[in-house]
Motif scaffolding. Structure first.
Motif, PDB file in Angstrom:
ATOM      1  N   ALA A  16       0.955  -1.745  -0.212  1.00 45.67           N
ATOM      2  CA  ALA A  16       0.148  -0.150   0.269  1.00 45.67           C
ATOM      3  C   ALA A  16       0.985   1.500   0.368  1.00 45.67           C
ATOM      4  O   ALA A  16       1.774   0.766   0.756  1.00 45.67           O
ATOM      5  N   ILE A  17       0.351   2.183  -0.889  1.00 48.22           N
ATOM      6  CA  ILE A  17       1.201   3.015  -0.623  1.00 48.22           C
ATOM      7  C   ILE A  17       0.844   4.347   0.059  1.00 48.22           C
ATOM      8  O   ILE A  17      -0.393   4.811   0.062  1.00 48.22           O
ATOM      9  N   LYS A  18       1.724   4.949   1.386  1.00 50.93           N
ATOM     10  CA  LYS A  18       0.666   5.585   2.314  1.00 50.93           C
ATOM     11  C   LYS A  18       1.448   7.398   1.707  1.00 50.93           C
ATOM     12  O   LYS A  18       2.438   7.000   1.333  1.00 50.93           O
ATOM     13  N   GLU A  19       0.102   8.246   1.865  1.00 54.04           N
ATOM     14  CA  GLU A  19       0.841  10.047   1.711  1.00 54.04           C
ATOM     15  C   GLU A  19       0.308  10.012   2.913  1.00 54.04           C
ATOM     16  O   GLU A  19      -0.608   9.784   3.544  1.00 54.04           O
ATOM     17  N   PHE A  21      -0.900  13.923   3.712  1.00 53.07           N
ATOM     18  CA  PHE A  21      -1.178  15.967   2.915  1.00 53.07           C
ATOM     19  C   PHE A  21      -1.231  15.245   1.734  1.00 53.07           C
ATOM     20  O   PHE A  21      -0.239  16.130   1.392  1.00 53.07           O
ATOM     21  N   GLY A  22      -0.811  14.078   1.420  1.00 56.40           N
ATOM     22  CA  GLY A  22      -0.814  14.412  -0.333  1.00 56.40           C
ATOM     23  C   GLY A  22       0.418  14.174  -1.060  1.00 56.40           C
ATOM     24  O   GLY A  22       0.273  14.262  -2.493  1.00 56.40           O
ATOM     25  N   LYS A  23       1.663  13.541   0.287  1.00 55.33           N
ATOM     26  CA  LYS A  23       2.630  13.448  -0.099  1.00 55.33           C
ATOM     27  C   LYS A  23       3.255  12.353  -0.221  1.00 55.33           C
ATOM     28  O   LYS A  23       2.521  11.749   1.175  1.00 55.33           O
ATOM     29  N   PHE A  24       4.279  11.382  -0.717  1.00 56.67           N
ATOM     30  CA  PHE A  24       4.061   9.940  -0.471  1.00 56.67           C
ATOM     31  C   PHE A  24       5.339  10.203   0.961  1.00 56.67           C
ATOM     32  O   PHE A  24       6.285  10.861   0.906  1.00 56.67           O
ATOM     33  N   ASP A  25       4.821   9.400   1.251  1.00 60.07           N
ATOM     34  CA  ASP A  25       5.032   9.064   2.783  1.00 60.07           C
ATOM     35  C   ASP A  25       6.697   7.533   2.646  1.00 60.07           C
ATOM     36  O   ASP A  25       7.197   8.088   3.285  1.00 60.07           O
ATOM     37  N   ASP A  26       5.811   6.586   2.815  1.00 61.89           N
ATOM     38  CA  ASP A  26       6.225   5.167   2.363  1.00 61.89           C
ATOM     39  C   ASP A  26       5.453   3.978   1.935  1.00 61.89           C
ATOM     40  O   ASP A  26       3.843   4.337   1.864  1.00 61.89           O
ATOM     41  N   VAL A  27       6.059   2.775   2.437  1.00 57.87           N
ATOM     42  CA  VAL A  27       5.180   1.704   1.066  1.00 57.87           C
ATOM     43  C   VAL A  27       4.963   0.920   2.437  1.00 57.87           C
ATOM     44  O   VAL A  27       5.822   0.386   3.235  1.00 57.87           O
ATOM     45  N   LEU A  28       3.864   0.611   2.846  1.00 58.90           N
ATOM     46  CA  LEU A  28       3.279  -0.775   3.748  1.00 58.90           C
ATOM     47  C   LEU A  28       3.448  -1.773   2.825  1.00 58.90           C
ATOM     48  O   LEU A  28       2.589  -2.467   2.193  1.00 58.90           O
ATOM     49  N   GLU A  29       3.857  -2.958   3.831  1.00 55.62           N
ATOM     50  CA  GLU A  29       4.278  -4.484   3.317  1.00 55.62           C
ATOM     51  C   GLU A  29       2.727  -4.666   4.147  1.00 55.62           C
ATOM     52  O   GLU A  29       2.166  -4.327   4.120  1.00 55.62           O
ATOM     53  N   PHE A  39      -4.684  12.973  11.174  1.00 53.79           N
ATOM     54  CA  PHE A  39      -3.103  13.299  11.106  1.00 53.79           C
ATOM     55  C   PHE A  39      -2.646  13.388   9.669  1.00 53.79           C
ATOM     56  O   PHE A  39      -1.622  14.215   9.502  1.00 53.79           O
ATOM     57  N   GLY A  40      -3.631  13.889   8.751  1.00 52.71           N
ATOM     58  CA  GLY A  40      -3.568  14.040   7.244  1.00 52.71           C
ATOM     59  C   GLY A  40      -2.952  12.667   6.963  1.00 52.71           C
ATOM     60  O   GLY A  40      -1.936  12.286   5.254  1.00 52.71           O
ATOM     61  N   THR A  41      -3.089  11.510   7.174  1.00 52.36           N
ATOM     62  CA  THR A  41      -2.439  10.012   7.245  1.00 52.36           C
ATOM     63  C   THR A  41      -3.211   9.492   6.000  1.00 52.36           C
ATOM     64  O   THR A  41      -4.484   9.448   6.454  1.00 52.36           O
ATOM     65  N   GLN A  42      -3.048   9.048   4.777  1.00 53.36           N
ATOM     66  CA  GLN A  42      -3.832   8.114   3.868  1.00 53.36           C
ATOM     67  C   GLN A  42      -3.178   7.208   2.797  1.00 53.36           C
ATOM     68  O   GLN A  42      -2.066   7.037   3.018  1.00 53.36           O
ATOM     69  N   VAL A  43      -4.070   6.181   2.591  1.00 54.92           N
ATOM     70  CA  VAL A  43      -3.611   5.244   1.794  1.00 54.92           C
ATOM     71  C   VAL A  43      -3.760   5.692   0.379  1.00 54.92           C
ATOM     72  O   VAL A  43      -5.131   6.009  -0.085  1.00 54.92           O
TER      73      VAL A  43
END
Length: 286
Positions: A16-19, A21-29, A39-43
């Motif tokens: 899963a691609i986590k962003e 506030f619309g910016k790429f943050d991490d890749v979820l295994e 907190f502005g985090t979304q998939v």
């Protein structure tokens, strides 16, 4: 409900691609993750890591100006370590791969004639795979395998090829049949020649045996009956043979009508002819 509570489950062979506030943050295994949306985090989305297959039908022409449809099967997958590139850099992965396949196939096949394209399918597949690996690795994709599964010419071309093949096979079959007939004729001629040779040999031996028998009979009769000449003995033998011949002709049920001159004069003529033949044979041998 899980997303509403900030909880997320990622399935196996998926990331899963986590962003934030619309910016790429991490890749979820794969597994359980907390995604606090407040907190502005979304998939942003999901990316499968499984091997996918794309069949590309590309129409092109060969060196001998025959239009063919090349079917290429591309097996690819996204790389986990480059999941962000695979998710963000391409909007339509399948169309991008198809464009590269078209480019390589239409550059390779026109350099080959129709027969060579069938024989060099592996070379075409290798060229496509090398070009795709070089291009798609920058976008986070790995090319697992590239196969050229079919090269299909126009229906009229296939029909013409089949006719050429059938004509060639018919020509070979005609040659083989002619050779077989030739062998049969040769063997038949050899058999007839051998048969005639053996028949002639048998007739010669038969005649030699008759002559030997007549000679022995004349000699034996001359010794046992004093005062008789060889001419008298030969006349008597001929008369005996003459009557034996008449007897065999009359006894045969399948014989046709035979007119034979009969009487003392006829017998004398036959004896004279036989003696003349023997004398001529003796002169010829000497």
């Amino acid at each position: 409900m899980g997303l509403a509570l900030g909880c997320l489950q990622v399935e196996q062979s998926t990331v899963a691609i986590k962003e934030v506030f619309g910016k790429f943050d991490d890749v979820l295994e794969p597994g359980f993750h907390c995604v606090p949306w407040f907190f502005g985090t979304q998939v942003a989305g999901y990316l499968t890591l499984r091997v996918q297959q794309l069949d590309v039908h590309c129409e092109t022409k060969t060196k001998d100006n025959v239009f063919v449809t090349v079917v290429a099967s591309i097996q690819y997958r996204a790389m986990a370590e480059k999941a962000a590139d695979a998710f963000y850099k391409l909007s339509n992965t399948r169309e991008q791969i198809q464009a590269y396949v078209f480019d390589v196939v239409r550059a390779c096949v026109p350099k080959m004639d129709l027969d060579s394209s069938f024989e060099q399918k592996k070379e075409i597949a290798r060229a496509v795979e090398e070009e795709l690996e070089k291009a798609m690795s920058a976008y986070g994709y790995e090319i697992v395998q590239t196969l050229i599964v079919d090269i299909e010419p126009d229906e009229r071309v296939k029909r013409a090829m089949n006719e050429i093949n059938a004509a060639a096979r018919s020509r070979v079959a005609a040659n083989e049949k002619a050779e077989a007939e030739k062998i049969l004729l040769i063997k038949k001629a050899e058999g007839e020649a051998e048969s005639k040779y053996l028949a002639g040999l048998g007739i010669a031996r038969q005649r030699q045996a008759i002559v030997d028998g007549l000679r022995d009979s004349v000699l034996a009769f001359s010794e046992n009956v004093p005062g008789t000449s060889s001419k008298d003995v030969m006349d008597m033998v001929l008369v005996t043979q003459y009557f034996d011949t008449l007897k065999e002709i009359g006894a045969s049920s399948k014989s046709n009508s035979v007119f034979v001159p009969h009487g003392p004069g006829a017998v004398r003529d036959i004896a004279s002819q036989f003696r003349d033949g023997l004398l001529q044979g003796s002169v010829a041998r000497s």
